[in-house]
Design a protein around this motif. Sequence first.
Motif, mmCIF file in Angstrom:
data_model
loop_
_atom_site.group_PDB
_atom_site.id
_atom_site.type_symbol
_atom_site.label_atom_id
_atom_site.label_comp_id
_atom_site.label_asym_id
_atom_site.label_seq_id
_atom_site.Cartn_x
_atom_site.Cartn_y
_atom_site.Cartn_z
ATOM 1 N N TRP A 19 0.841 -1.193 0.000
ATOM 2 C CA TRP A 19 0.000 0.000 0.000
ATOM 3 C C TRP A 19 0.879 1.246 0.000
ATOM 4 O O TRP A 19 1.917 1.274 0.665
ATOM 5 N N GLU A 20 0.454 2.256 -0.706
ATOM 6 C CA GLU A 20 1.079 3.579 -0.680
ATOM 7 C C GLU A 20 0.174 4.472 0.159
ATOM 8 O O GLU A 20 -0.982 4.721 -0.213
ATOM 9 N N GLU A 21 0.665 4.925 1.304
ATOM 10 C CA GLU A 21 -0.122 5.780 2.192
ATOM 11 C C GLU A 21 -0.212 7.182 1.592
ATOM 12 O O GLU A 21 0.806 7.818 1.323
ATOM 13 N N LYS A 27 -5.281 5.200 1.158
ATOM 14 C CA LYS A 27 -4.074 4.527 0.661
ATOM 15 C C LYS A 27 -4.424 3.839 -0.650
ATOM 16 O O LYS A 27 -5.594 3.580 -0.933
ATOM 17 N N ARG A 28 -3.396 3.581 -1.475
ATOM 18 C CA ARG A 28 -3.669 2.964 -2.773
ATOM 19 C C ARG A 28 -2.599 1.956 -3.144
ATOM 20 O O ARG A 28 -1.479 1.986 -2.632
ATOM 21 N N LYS A 29 -3.006 1.078 -4.070
ATOM 22 C CA LYS A 29 -2.105 0.116 -4.695
ATOM 23 C C LYS A 29 -2.294 0.249 -6.203
ATOM 24 O O LYS A 29 -3.416 0.129 -6.698
ATOM 25 N N ASP A 43 -8.094 2.404 -0.902
ATOM 26 C CA ASP A 43 -8.738 2.080 0.369
ATOM 27 C C ASP A 43 -9.022 3.377 1.125
ATOM 28 O O ASP A 43 -8.136 4.224 1.274
ATOM 29 N N PHE A 44 -10.264 3.523 1.595
ATOM 30 C CA PHE A 44 -10.694 4.717 2.323
ATOM 31 C C PHE A 44 -11.202 4.324 3.705
ATOM 32 O O PHE A 44 -12.007 3.397 3.831
ATOM 33 N N LEU A 103 -12.355 1.428 -3.505
ATOM 34 C CA LEU A 103 -12.696 1.684 -4.905
ATOM 35 C C LEU A 103 -11.651 1.016 -5.788
ATOM 36 O O LEU A 103 -10.459 1.038 -5.475
ATOM 37 N N ILE A 104 -12.100 0.464 -6.890
ATOM 38 C CA ILE A 104 -11.211 -0.046 -7.922
ATOM 39 C C ILE A 104 -11.312 0.948 -9.082
ATOM 40 O O ILE A 104 -12.366 1.055 -9.719
#
Length: 115
Positions: A19-21, A27-29, A43-44, A103-104
């Motif tokens: 994950w990137e904070e 955070k996102r991947k 991710d929220f 969310l994707i």
Amino acid sequence: MNFKDLTNKTLIADNDIDWEELGDGVKRKIMAYDDQLMLVKVDFAKGAIGTIHNHPHLQLSYVARGSFEVTMGDDKKILNEGDVFFAPTLVFHGVVCLEDGVLIDIFNPHREDFL
């Protein structure tokens, strides 16, 4: 796994990507991309905000988990797991997470600013 490794991958395990904070409960991947297409998992935490913005990319977003108040241009709607929103080129959009969610996001072309 770094972002450049993703351009040649065709089979990608979620656990292989960190994950990137982004701060403030987001955070996102970056799961996969090439020059034309990118898939990102975001991710929220409840209450986190995806600030109103626009970009030249086409964007499709699938609500994989949770509930979001989505703003698209002048419209607002609550979307839940299984729902989708489409952000056309340069249309202002954003989200407020109403319960922990994911969310994707799919972009065309890829988001070079994410790399």
